[in-house]
Design a protein around this motif. Structure first.
Motif, PDB file in Angstrom:
ATOM      1  N   LEU A   6     -69.349 -35.716  -3.082  1.00 18.81           N
ATOM      2  CA  LEU A   6     -70.725 -35.710  -2.594  1.00 18.81           C
ATOM      3  C   LEU A   6     -71.448 -34.451  -3.069  1.00 18.81           C
ATOM      4  CD1 LEU A   6     -70.158 -36.966   1.055  1.00 18.81           C
ATOM      5  CD2 LEU A   6     -70.811 -38.296  -0.967  1.00 18.81           C
ATOM      6  N   PRO A   7     -72.736 -34.567  -3.381  1.00 21.73           N
ATOM      7  CA  PRO A   7     -73.482 -33.415  -3.883  1.00 21.73           C
ATOM      8  C   PRO A   7     -73.900 -32.472  -2.764  1.00 21.73           C
ATOM      9  CG  PRO A   7     -74.944 -35.295  -3.679  1.00 21.73           C
ATOM     10  CD  PRO A   7     -73.563 -35.797  -3.329  1.00 21.73           C
ATOM     11  N   ARG A   8     -74.178 -31.239  -3.127  1.00 22.69           N
ATOM     12  CA  ARG A   8     -74.781 -30.282  -2.205  1.00 22.69           C
ATOM     13  C   ARG A   8     -76.268 -30.624  -2.099  1.00 22.69           C
ATOM     14  NH1 ARG A   8     -71.018 -26.845   0.491  1.00 22.69           N
ATOM     15  NH2 ARG A   8     -69.078 -27.283  -0.633  1.00 22.69           N
ATOM     16  N   THR A   9     -76.740 -30.849  -0.877  1.00 20.27           N
ATOM     17  CA  THR A   9     -78.103 -31.358  -0.687  1.00 20.27           C
ATOM     18  C   THR A   9     -79.166 -30.322  -1.020  1.00 20.27           C
ATOM     19  OG1 THR A   9     -77.286 -32.826   1.041  1.00 20.27           O
ATOM     20  CG2 THR A   9     -79.654 -32.440   0.984  1.00 20.27           C
ATOM     21  N   ILE A  10     -78.931 -29.069  -0.659  1.00 21.85           N
ATOM     22  CA  ILE A  10     -79.905 -28.004  -0.916  1.00 21.85           C
ATOM     23  C   ILE A  10     -79.162 -26.707  -1.183  1.00 21.85           C
ATOM     24  CG2 ILE A  10     -80.172 -27.652   1.586  1.00 21.85           C
ATOM     25  CD1 ILE A  10     -83.068 -26.700   0.980  1.00 21.85           C
ATOM     26  N   ALA A  22     -85.271 -23.393  -4.853  1.00 20.76           N
ATOM     27  CA  ALA A  22     -84.409 -24.243  -4.028  1.00 20.76           C
ATOM     28  C   ALA A  22     -84.141 -25.515  -4.819  1.00 20.76           C
ATOM     29  CB  ALA A  22     -85.080 -24.560  -2.703  1.00 20.76           C
ATOM     30  N   ARG A  23     -82.885 -25.777  -5.098  1.00 16.58           N
ATOM     31  CA  ARG A  23     -82.520 -27.016  -5.789  1.00 16.58           C
ATOM     32  C   ARG A  23     -82.098 -28.041  -4.754  1.00 16.58           C
ATOM     33  NH1 ARG A  23     -79.364 -26.797 -11.270  1.00 16.58           N
ATOM     34  NH2 ARG A  23     -81.516 -26.263 -11.797  1.00 16.58           N
ATOM     35  N   ILE A  24     -82.767 -29.195  -4.750  1.00 20.80           N
ATOM     36  CA  ILE A  24     -82.475 -30.242  -3.781  1.00 20.80           C
ATOM     37  C   ILE A  24     -82.103 -31.535  -4.482  1.00 20.80           C
ATOM     38  CG2 ILE A  24     -84.053 -29.229  -2.088  1.00 20.80           C
ATOM     39  CD1 ILE A  24     -86.006 -31.572  -2.745  1.00 20.80           C
ATOM     40  N   VAL A  25     -81.278 -32.333  -3.832  1.00 24.83           N
ATOM     41  CA  VAL A  25     -81.067 -33.708  -4.281  1.00 24.83           C
ATOM     42  C   VAL A  25     -82.338 -34.480  -3.970  1.00 24.83           C
ATOM     43  CG1 VAL A  25     -79.752 -35.833  -3.925  1.00 24.83           C
ATOM     44  CG2 VAL A  25     -78.577 -33.625  -3.883  1.00 24.83           C
ATOM     45  N   ASP A  26     -82.918 -35.134  -4.966  1.00 23.63           N
ATOM     46  CA  ASP A  26     -84.114 -35.950  -4.734  1.00 23.63           C
ATOM     47  C   ASP A  26     -83.655 -37.309  -4.202  1.00 23.63           C
ATOM     48  OD1 ASP A  26     -86.419 -37.440  -4.716  1.00 23.63           O
ATOM     49  OD2 ASP A  26     -87.152 -36.677  -6.635  1.00 23.63           O
ATOM     50  N   GLN A  27     -83.700 -37.464  -2.893  1.00 27.64           N
ATOM     51  CA  GLN A  27     -83.133 -38.652  -2.270  1.00 27.64           C
ATOM     52  C   GLN A  27     -83.965 -39.908  -2.485  1.00 27.64           C
ATOM     53  OE1 GLN A  27     -81.359 -37.896   1.637  1.00 27.64           O
ATOM     54  NE2 GLN A  27     -81.406 -35.712   1.180  1.00 27.64           N
ATOM     55  N   ARG A  28     -85.163 -39.746  -3.025  1.00 31.07           N
ATOM     56  CA  ARG A  28     -85.972 -40.915  -3.348  1.00 31.07           C
ATOM     57  C   ARG A  28     -85.376 -41.708  -4.505  1.00 31.07           C
ATOM     58  NH1 ARG A  28     -91.313 -37.348  -4.084  1.00 31.07           N
ATOM     59  NH2 ARG A  28     -89.754 -36.339  -5.415  1.00 31.07           N
ATOM     60  N   ALA A  29     -84.577 -41.046  -5.330  1.00 34.09           N
ATOM     61  CA  ALA A  29     -84.017 -41.710  -6.519  1.00 34.09           C
ATOM     62  C   ALA A  29     -82.712 -42.445  -6.224  1.00 34.09           C
ATOM     63  CB  ALA A  29     -83.785 -40.679  -7.621  1.00 34.09           C
ATOM     64  N   LEU A  30     -82.093 -42.150  -5.101  1.00 29.09           N
ATOM     65  CA  LEU A  30     -80.823 -42.795  -4.755  1.00 29.09           C
ATOM     66  C   LEU A  30     -81.069 -44.213  -4.243  1.00 29.09           C
ATOM     67  CD1 LEU A  30     -79.082 -39.813  -2.917  1.00 29.09           C
ATOM     68  CD2 LEU A  30     -78.408 -40.809  -5.104  1.00 29.09           C
ATOM     69  N   PRO A  31     -80.130 -45.131  -4.480  1.00 28.78           N
ATOM     70  CA  PRO A  31     -78.798 -44.930  -5.066  1.00 28.78           C
ATOM     71  C   PRO A  31     -78.719 -45.117  -6.584  1.00 28.78           C
ATOM     72  CG  PRO A  31     -78.963 -47.148  -4.233  1.00 28.78           C
ATOM     73  CD  PRO A  31     -80.288 -46.488  -3.942  1.00 28.78           C
ATOM     74  N   ARG A  32     -79.868 -45.374  -7.219  1.00 30.04           N
ATOM     75  CA  ARG A  32     -79.833 -45.637  -8.666  1.00 30.04           C
ATOM     76  C   ARG A  32     -79.441 -44.396  -9.443  1.00 30.04           C
ATOM     77  NH1 ARG A  32     -84.262 -47.842  -6.619  1.00 30.04           N
ATOM     78  NH2 ARG A  32     -85.536 -46.080  -7.293  1.00 30.04           N
ATOM     79  N   ASP A  33     -80.048 -43.253  -9.085  1.00 34.48           N
ATOM     80  CA  ASP A  33     -79.818 -42.028  -9.841  1.00 34.48           C
ATOM     81  C   ASP A  33     -79.553 -40.864  -8.904  1.00 34.48           C
ATOM     82  OD1 ASP A  33     -80.444 -43.080 -12.529  1.00 34.48           O
ATOM     83  OD2 ASP A  33     -82.468 -43.287 -11.716  1.00 34.48           O
ATOM     84  N   SER A 173     -73.855 -36.334   4.710  1.00 30.48           N
ATOM     85  CA  SER A 173     -73.967 -35.097   3.957  1.00 30.48           C
ATOM     86  C   SER A 173     -75.377 -34.912   3.411  1.00 30.48           C
ATOM     87  CB  SER A 173     -72.941 -35.087   2.817  1.00 30.48           C
ATOM     88  OG  SER A 173     -72.887 -33.823   2.203  1.00 30.48           O
ATOM     89  N   LEU A 174     -76.016 -36.005   3.008  1.00 25.92           N
ATOM     90  CA  LEU A 174     -77.359 -35.930   2.450  1.00 25.92           C
ATOM     91  C   LEU A 174     -78.394 -35.456   3.467  1.00 25.92           C
ATOM     92  CD1 LEU A 174     -77.317 -39.241   0.390  1.00 25.92           C
ATOM     93  CD2 LEU A 174     -77.470 -36.932  -0.562  1.00 25.92           C
ATOM     94  N   ALA A 175     -78.091 -35.594   4.747  1.00 27.87           N
ATOM     95  CA  ALA A 175     -79.020 -35.183   5.796  1.00 27.87           C
ATOM     96  C   ALA A 175     -78.786 -33.743   6.231  1.00 27.87           C
ATOM     97  CB  ALA A 175     -78.889 -36.103   7.009  1.00 27.87           C
ATOM     98  N   THR A 176     -77.830 -33.092   5.596  1.00 26.67           N
ATOM     99  CA  THR A 176     -77.439 -31.721   5.937  1.00 26.67           C
ATOM    100  C   THR A 176     -77.267 -30.932   4.645  1.00 26.67           C
ATOM    101  OG1 THR A 176     -75.057 -32.159   5.860  1.00 26.67           O
ATOM    102  CG2 THR A 176     -76.189 -32.638   7.934  1.00 26.67           C
ATOM    103  N   ALA A 177     -76.848 -29.690   4.763  1.00 27.64           N
ATOM    104  CA  ALA A 177     -76.516 -28.948   3.549  1.00 27.64           C
ATOM    105  C   ALA A 177     -75.298 -29.570   2.870  1.00 27.64           C
ATOM    106  CB  ALA A 177     -76.237 -27.485   3.878  1.00 27.64           C
ATOM    107  N   PHE A 178     -74.302 -29.947   3.694  1.00 29.26           N
ATOM    108  CA  PHE A 178     -73.103 -30.607   3.186  1.00 29.26           C
ATOM    109  C   PHE A 178     -72.277 -31.100   4.358  1.00 29.26           C
ATOM    110  CE2 PHE A 178     -68.774 -30.797   1.331  1.00 29.26           C
ATOM    111  CZ  PHE A 178     -69.050 -31.623   0.251  1.00 29.26           C
ATOM    112  N   TYR A 179     -71.638 -32.234   4.197  1.00 26.46           N
ATOM    113  CA  TYR A 179     -70.644 -32.844   5.088  1.00 26.46           C
ATOM    114  C   TYR A 179     -71.237 -33.856   6.056  1.00 26.46           C
ATOM    115  CZ  TYR A 179     -66.048 -33.243   7.285  1.00 26.46           C
ATOM    116  OH  TYR A 179     -64.844 -33.702   7.741  1.00 26.46           O
ATOM    117  N   GLY A 180     -72.259 -33.499   6.825  1.00 28.35           N
ATOM    118  CA  GLY A 180     -72.877 -34.487   7.693  1.00 28.35           C
ATOM    119  C   GLY A 180     -72.515 -34.344   9.154  1.00 28.35           C
ATOM    120  N   THR A 181     -73.312 -35.017  10.004  1.00 29.97           N
ATOM    121  CA  THR A 181     -73.108 -34.989  11.453  1.00 29.97           C
ATOM    122  C   THR A 181     -72.388 -36.267  11.897  1.00 29.97           C
ATOM    123  OG1 THR A 181     -75.390 -35.803  11.741  1.00 29.97           O
ATOM    124  CG2 THR A 181     -75.019 -33.425  11.866  1.00 29.97           C
TER     125      THR A 181
END
Length: 344
Positions: A6-10, A22-33, A173-181
């Motif tokens: 899983l990627p680091r979200t921010i 700040a480098r973020i995962v652009d979650q609008r592109a998932l799950p395609r990219d 994990s995507l809703a956090t820095a990493f791992y998830g709630t």
């Protein structure tokens, strides 16, 4: 396959020109990219939060603090620390109100402002304040992962072998820095061999379950079945769900909890079917200033999220969150342990 996929979200990084971003995962592109965006200004961060490029209560809390760090680093023309602090107090208002329901956003901004105040009291240099803000964002990222792993460990203790979980939206994990709630509980339990299946609601209208949770679980190698939101009752009635685990965007003093729209309905269904309903969230999500869920501001989003083609004369009601009463919640799982919802 596993959580390491899983990627680091921010993250706070440096661009080619040496500017901290700040480098973020652009979650609008998932799950395609799986793609990343380099956010350089506070306005870019506000846009990322509003457009759901960065989403999830813990993640946007970090994003809020990062917005102030980015302003100090890349935008301010202040000559000294006092002038920068004055500017940051103005910027903080626009950042903290970018999305109203998740208390983590204003919490992250308030933490960053306090860091700036302390730094400004000890130095005359604006650059030193910027350094302190960037350092604290990095500390927040580390603290968030540690909290999520603790939530996962506490939550896994509640589950037995062969557990089948139903979850809603994306509290991974995507809703956090990493791992998830909520998915942190899943990942910890899966590592212990306890997870038989995770049923992921698609989560209309934006589809965070279909686009993000299913993608996460597949990438991490956790057994996952995607269902439409209106299938949850049937899946429960068929005896396929042992526990519901969701995240939270704000938890009031009495234990009432705001989460993605549709969560309240799942809690009602879980109670009817005798299924435990767990909320997993860091303590930064607890807002003791609000006595009950009726006081939580509920964000309403654009009608186009519901449908791109709305018949003339038809109105659309699109609240992004609903409130689950404390009496429908079995327990709240935090990094400090598992609590009765009325004693958080």
């Amino acid at each position: 396959m596993g959580i390491e996929n899983l990627p680091r979200t921010i993250e706070m990084t440096e661009s080619a020109d040496g500017r901290r971003t700040a480098r973020i995962v652009d979650q609008r592109a998932l799950p395609r990219d799986l793609s990343y965006s380099d956010v350089k200004t506070h306005r870019e961060m506000i846009d990322a939060v509003k457009t759901l490029a960065l989403r999830g209560a813990p993640a946007i809390g970090i994003g809020g603090a990062a917005a102030l760090a980015l302003y100090a680093e890349n935008e301010s023309g202040a000559d000294d620390a006092a002038a920068l602090l004055s500017e940051l107090e103005t910027v903080a208002q626009s950042v903290s109100t970018a999305r109203p329901t998740a208390v983590n956003l204003s919490w992250g901004v308030a933490r960053a402002l306090e860091v700036a105040r302390v730094a400004a009291a000890g130095t005359a240099a604006a650059s030193a304040v910027a350094d302190a803000l960037v350092s604290d964002v990095r500390a927040m990222i580390e603290e968030d992962e540690a909290a999520n792993r603790a939530i996962g460990a506490f939550g896994a203790e509640l589950l037995g072998a062969g557990t089948r979980i139903l979850t809603h939206c994306n509290a991974g994990s995507l809703a956090t820095a990493f791992y998830g709630t909520a998915l942190g509980v899943v990942y910890a339990a899966h590592r212990q061999g306890k997870i038989d299946m995770v049923y992921a609601d698609e989560t209309r209208p934006v589809g965070q379950g279909a686009r993000l949770t299913a993608w996460e679980l597949g990438r991490a190698g956790v057994p996952c079945t995607l269902i439409c939101d209106n299938m949850a009752a049937s899946v429960m009635a068929a005896g396929k769900v042992d526990a519901v685990v969701v995240g939270a965007d704000r938890i009031c003093a009495n234990g009432d909890t705001a989460n993605k729209i549709g969560t309240y309905g799942l809690a009602v269904l879980a109670r009817h079917h005798g299924i435990p309903f767990y909320v997993a969230a860091p303590t930064s999500t607890i807002d003791a200033s609000l006595a009950a869920g009726s006081q939580i501001p509920i964000e309403e989003r654009a009608a186009t999220e519901v449908s791109a083609c709305i018949p003339q004369g038809v109105e659309v009601f699109n609240p992004a969150f609903d409130v689950t009463p404390a009496n429908l919640i079995t327990a709240i799982i935090t990094e400090r342990g598992v609590f009765d919802p009325e004693s958080v």
